[in-house]
Design an enzyme around this catalytic site. Structure first.
Site, mmCIF file in Angstrom:
data_model
loop_
_atom_site.group_PDB
_atom_site.id
_atom_site.type_symbol
_atom_site.label_atom_id
_atom_site.label_comp_id
_atom_site.label_asym_id
_atom_site.label_seq_id
_atom_site.Cartn_x
_atom_site.Cartn_y
_atom_site.Cartn_z
ATOM 1 N N CYS A 1 -2.450 1.613 9.762
ATOM 2 C CA CYS A 1 -3.463 0.573 10.002
ATOM 3 C C CYS A 1 -3.634 0.271 11.483
ATOM 4 C CB CYS A 1 -3.105 -0.682 9.222
ATOM 5 S SG CYS A 1 -1.401 -1.162 9.488
ATOM 6 N N GLU B 1 -2.377 -8.841 5.067
ATOM 7 C CA GLU B 1 -2.323 -7.825 6.138
ATOM 8 C C GLU B 1 -3.288 -6.723 5.740
ATOM 9 O OE1 GLU B 1 -0.679 -8.073 8.871
ATOM 10 O OE2 GLU B 1 0.724 -9.680 8.418
ATOM 11 N N LYS C 1 4.872 -5.288 -6.256
ATOM 12 C CA LYS C 1 4.228 -4.113 -6.868
ATOM 13 C C LYS C 1 3.886 -3.122 -5.765
ATOM 14 C CE LYS C 1 0.033 -2.963 -7.691
ATOM 15 N NZ LYS C 1 0.133 -1.532 -7.325
ATOM 16 N N PRO C 2 4.581 -1.987 -5.711
ATOM 17 C CA PRO C 2 4.194 -0.964 -4.737
ATOM 18 C C PRO C 2 2.893 -0.303 -5.187
ATOM 19 C CG PRO C 2 6.191 -0.322 -5.955
ATOM 20 C CD PRO C 2 5.709 -1.598 -6.568
ATOM 21 N N GLU D 1 -12.858 2.213 8.556
ATOM 22 C CA GLU D 1 -11.555 2.880 8.520
ATOM 23 C C GLU D 1 -11.696 4.280 7.931
ATOM 24 O OE1 GLU D 1 -8.762 0.324 6.310
ATOM 25 O OE2 GLU D 1 -7.372 0.769 7.937
ATOM 26 N N PRO E 1 0.823 -1.221 0.000
ATOM 27 C CA PRO E 1 0.000 0.000 0.000
ATOM 28 C C PRO E 1 0.855 1.268 0.000
ATOM 29 C CG PRO E 1 0.209 -0.784 2.224
ATOM 30 C CD PRO E 1 1.086 -1.672 1.379
ATOM 31 N N TRP E 2 0.188 2.427 0.012
ATOM 32 C CA TRP E 2 0.901 3.702 -0.123
ATOM 33 C C TRP E 2 1.224 4.384 1.200
ATOM 34 C CZ3 TRP E 2 -2.468 6.534 2.532
ATOM 35 C CH2 TRP E 2 -3.840 6.286 2.395
ATOM 36 N N GLU F 1 0.573 2.420 -6.759
ATOM 37 C CA GLU F 1 0.962 3.161 -7.971
ATOM 38 C C GLU F 1 1.350 4.602 -7.670
ATOM 39 O OE1 GLU F 1 -2.871 2.587 -10.139
ATOM 40 O OE2 GLU F 1 -2.756 4.728 -10.439
ATOM 41 N N SER G 1 -6.147 -2.827 1.792
ATOM 42 C CA SER G 1 -7.481 -2.778 2.382
ATOM 43 C C SER G 1 -8.111 -4.174 2.448
ATOM 44 C CB SER G 1 -8.371 -1.863 1.549
ATOM 45 O OG SER G 1 -8.483 -2.382 0.239
HETATM 46 P P1 NAD Z 1 -5.609 -0.797 -1.338
HETATM 47 O O1 NAD Z 1 -6.173 -2.099 -0.908
HETATM 48 O O2 NAD Z 1 -6.481 0.120 -2.108
HETATM 49 O O3 NAD Z 1 -4.325 -1.026 -2.261
HETATM 50 C C1 NAD Z 1 -3.233 -1.786 -1.782
HETATM 51 C C2 NAD Z 1 -2.446 -2.292 -2.971
HETATM 52 O O4 NAD Z 1 -3.254 -3.222 -3.698
HETATM 53 C C3 NAD Z 1 -2.024 -1.229 -3.971
HETATM 54 O O5 NAD Z 1 -0.711 -1.520 -4.424
HETATM 55 C C4 NAD Z 1 -3.031 -1.405 -5.093
HETATM 56 O O6 NAD Z 1 -2.531 -0.972 -6.353
HETATM 57 C C5 NAD Z 1 -3.194 -2.912 -5.069
HETATM 58 N N1 NAD Z 1 -4.433 -3.434 -5.663
HETATM 59 C C6 NAD Z 1 -5.655 -2.853 -5.742
HETATM 60 N N2 NAD Z 1 -6.530 -3.690 -6.346
HETATM 61 C C7 NAD Z 1 -5.856 -4.826 -6.638
HETATM 62 C C8 NAD Z 1 -6.210 -6.061 -7.236
HETATM 63 N N3 NAD Z 1 -7.450 -6.294 -7.640
HETATM 64 N N4 NAD Z 1 -5.259 -7.013 -7.377
HETATM 65 C C9 NAD Z 1 -4.003 -6.801 -6.938
HETATM 66 N N5 NAD Z 1 -3.597 -5.650 -6.363
HETATM 67 C C10 NAD Z 1 -4.517 -4.670 -6.206
HETATM 68 O O7 NAD Z 1 -5.005 -0.124 -0.030
HETATM 69 P P2 NAD Z 1 -4.313 1.301 0.107
HETATM 70 O O8 NAD Z 1 -5.387 2.308 0.008
HETATM 71 O O9 NAD Z 1 -3.124 1.376 -0.789
HETATM 72 O O10 NAD Z 1 -3.735 1.220 1.605
HETATM 73 C C11 NAD Z 1 -4.504 1.487 2.717
HETATM 74 C C12 NAD Z 1 -5.018 0.199 3.321
HETATM 75 O O11 NAD Z 1 -3.923 -0.656 3.664
HETATM 76 C C13 NAD Z 1 -5.778 0.424 4.608
HETATM 77 O O12 NAD Z 1 -6.919 -0.391 4.630
HETATM 78 C C14 NAD Z 1 -4.784 -0.024 5.678
HETATM 79 O O13 NAD Z 1 -5.366 -0.415 6.891
HETATM 80 C C15 NAD Z 1 -4.098 -1.133 4.990
HETATM 81 N N6 NAD Z 1 -2.800 -1.424 5.612
HETATM 82 C C16 NAD Z 1 -2.687 -2.538 6.381
HETATM 83 C C17 NAD Z 1 -1.471 -2.825 7.007
HETATM 84 C C18 NAD Z 1 -1.308 -4.043 7.863
HETATM 85 O O14 NAD Z 1 -0.180 -4.347 8.224
HETATM 86 N N7 NAD Z 1 -2.357 -4.764 8.197
HETATM 87 C C19 NAD Z 1 -0.378 -1.964 6.832
HETATM 88 C C20 NAD Z 1 -0.547 -0.833 6.033
HETATM 89 C C21 NAD Z 1 -1.763 -0.577 5.416
#
Ligand code: NAD
Length: 483
Positions: free
Chosen positions: A274, A240, A167-168, A371, A142-143, A170, A221
């Site tokens: 998170c 996670e 993949k970080p 959240e 995630p970002w 974007e 997420s």
């Molecule tokens: P997100 O789920 O929108 O995106 C996370 C990643 O998944 C990004 O790299 C995105 O490009 C990728 N992604 C999106 N759709 C996908 C798909 N269909 N297939 C594969 N990859 C896909 O989350 P975000 O908005 O980047 O980050 C915030 C979320 O991350 C929050 O819910 C937060 O709680 C969670 N988070 C959890 C932890 C933990 O350790 N549990 C740590 C940090 C963040």
């Protein structure tokens, strides 16, 4: 990938923006499907050699990586601040320092794989355990903490002998690329660590569903984690996911410590954490005092750009996210909650949001259950210990929690009965390389950091060897009589 920087060949173009200034830092094409295939193929080729290196050889290279990262920590902190808008003191003391410590930990842990003692658990056999690398890991990050999330995914995987394609997010790919570049300078072979940049639905889906990817590890997420789980049935998966951490303040707590802790834990990384404190449950006899003290601490928090040494709170990660946070607070107010502090988008070019303190929300309302991922703390009352524990457990999430008390029995009860992967007592946020991080319930499964994470990236093989050397074994009599 495969030890080289390659320009993206995908059709979509992606912008990395500076959220503090609302400016484009870089604009580039995302990776094409063929480039993801090439990265996975490079990881597969590298696996044959990397997985057969001794733990000591992998460890030596990771120690060299630590030395290289230390030489480049200023550069890493600058770019992490730039792409996320994080205050420089946060990236320097937390993101970069924590990530380098993670590499140092896994450089040691690579030599410490554990299992049961080799022994004759059956009188006729010697049993032993092998812990083997799984193969090519596809990781999605995630970002919110781009560098640390890349570290948490890459390090246990490669320390255990796997190779990886990460993949970080974007909007924040820059420090993952610098992290991999540092690994290459330290001598980690080409193809062991590969980074592909781009969107989730395009690059992410192609990576996670790739038939040559043996394991997927995902941080993000709950919604996306569940969708990935449904598309790759049968593939090894580590998730996670989101969190909604409770912060329980009993009537015997040190209220100054709790107020400082609540502001630090709800504002860290502008609340985009998170494990951030999001729901403070405070005993009804001390709630007014707690709210007053917390508001006074919030009044000292300074918003600003990362390079300003006075800055405590940077912007949110994107314009869209800023709008989401603002809309959630507005809906909470419409539903009857009171904003004690903050609740506004300040005048600024970047995606800032004021640190916000809310009271009077209903337990079943969106602001308490979902959240927000912004600097927003909701305070609610409780009247008994039973009620405090019930309220703390009353969301779908279970990533982290804290309890504030001077009573050892209450502390023990909270640690036992709150359903979360981490329970802090009289603190909230500190994480440690040696200890696991991971969720319960809708917050996912699997552990990041620590030796527990190293184990996640291995297959456990039981080797069982006959030691009787007889042709007709004793146990054969349950199948046939024979001679
Ligand atoms: P997100 O789920 O929108 O995106 C996370 C990643 O998944 C990004 O790299 C995105 O490009 C990728 N992604 C999106 N759709 C996908 C798909 N269909 N297939 C594969 N990859 C896909 O989350 P975000 O908005 O980047 O980050 C915030 C979320 O991350 C929050 O819910 C937060 O709680 C969670 N988070 C959890 C932890 C933990 O350790 N549990 C740590 C940090 C963040």
């Amino acid at each position: 990938m495969d030890g080289e920087y390659v320009t993206g060949a995908g059709e979509r173009r992606v912008e990395v923006r500076d959220p503090a200034l609302d400016e484009v830092i870089v604009e580039q094409a995302e990776a094409s499907a063929e480039q993801v295939d090439a990265a996975v193929a490079a990881a597969r080729r590298a696996f044959a050699d990397w997985s057969r290196r001794t733990p000591g050889e992998r460890s030596d290279l990771m120690h060299a990586w630590v030395r290289d990262l230390r030489e480049h920590e200023g550069e890493l902190a600058r770019w992490e601040s730039r792409q996320c808008g994080k205050p420089f003191k946060l990236t320097t003391l937390f993101d970069v320092a924590g990530s380098i410590d993670n590499v140092a930990f896994y450089a040691g842990a690579a030599r410490q794989l554990e299992g049961k003692a080799q022994a004759e658990y059956s009188a006729d056999h010697t049993s032993s355990i092998r812990r083997e690398a799984i193969g090519v890991v596809g990781s999605i990050a995630p970002w919110n903490y781009p560098l640390q999330m890349a570290a948490w995914k890459i390090l246990p995987a490669v320390a255990a002998g796997n190779t990886i394609v990460l993949k970080p997010a974007e909007i924040t790919p820059l420090t993952s690329l610098l992290f991999a570049e540092s690994a290459a300078r330290a001598g980690i072979p080409a193809g062991v660590i590969n980074i592909v940049t781009g969107g989730g639905r395009s690059v992410g889906t192609h990576l996670t569903t790739h038939p040559e990817v043996n394991m997927v590890s995902f941080t993000g997420s709950t919604e996306v984690g569940r969708s990935i789980a449904s598309t790759i049935p049968g593939k090894r998966l580590h998730l996670e996911l989101g969190g909604k951490a409770p912060f329980v303040v009993f009537d015997d707590a040190d209220l100054d410590a709790a107020a400082n802790g609540a502001v630090a834990a709800s504002c860290i990384n502008t609340g985009q954490d998170c494990t951030a404190a999001t729901r403070a449950y405070v005993h009804e006899s001390v709630i007014d005092e707690f709210v007053a003290k917390t508001a006074a601490v919030i009044d000292t928090v300074k918003l600003g750009t990362p390079d300003d040494e006075q800055t405590d709170l940077g912007p949110l990660s994107s314009r869209g996210h800023q709008q989401k946070v603002a809309a959630m607070v507005e809906r909470a107010v419409d539903a009857g909650a009171t904003v004690v502090r903050g609740g506004h988008v300040p005048e600024a070019a970047g995606y800032f949001y004021e640190p916000t303190l809310i009271t009077g929300a209903a337990q079943d309302s969106e602001i308490v259950q979902d959240e927000v991922f912004g600097p927003v703390l909701v305070v609610l009352p409780f009247s008994s210990d039973d009620e405090a524990i019930d309220l703390a457990n009353d969301t779908p999430y279970g990533l982290a929690a804290s309890a504030w008390t001077s009573n050892v029995y209450r502390a023990n009860r909270a640690s036992r009965e709150i359903d979360a992967g981490c329970v802090w007592i009289n603190d909230h946020i500190p994480i440690i390389s040696e200890m696991p991080h991971g969720g319960y319930k809708a917050s996912g499964y699997g552990k990041d950091m620590s030796a527990y994470s190293l184990e996640e990236y291995t297959n456990v093989k039981h080797v069982i060897q006959d030691i009787t050397a007889v042709a007709k074994k004793d146990w054969h009599r349950i199948i046939f009589a024979g001679e």
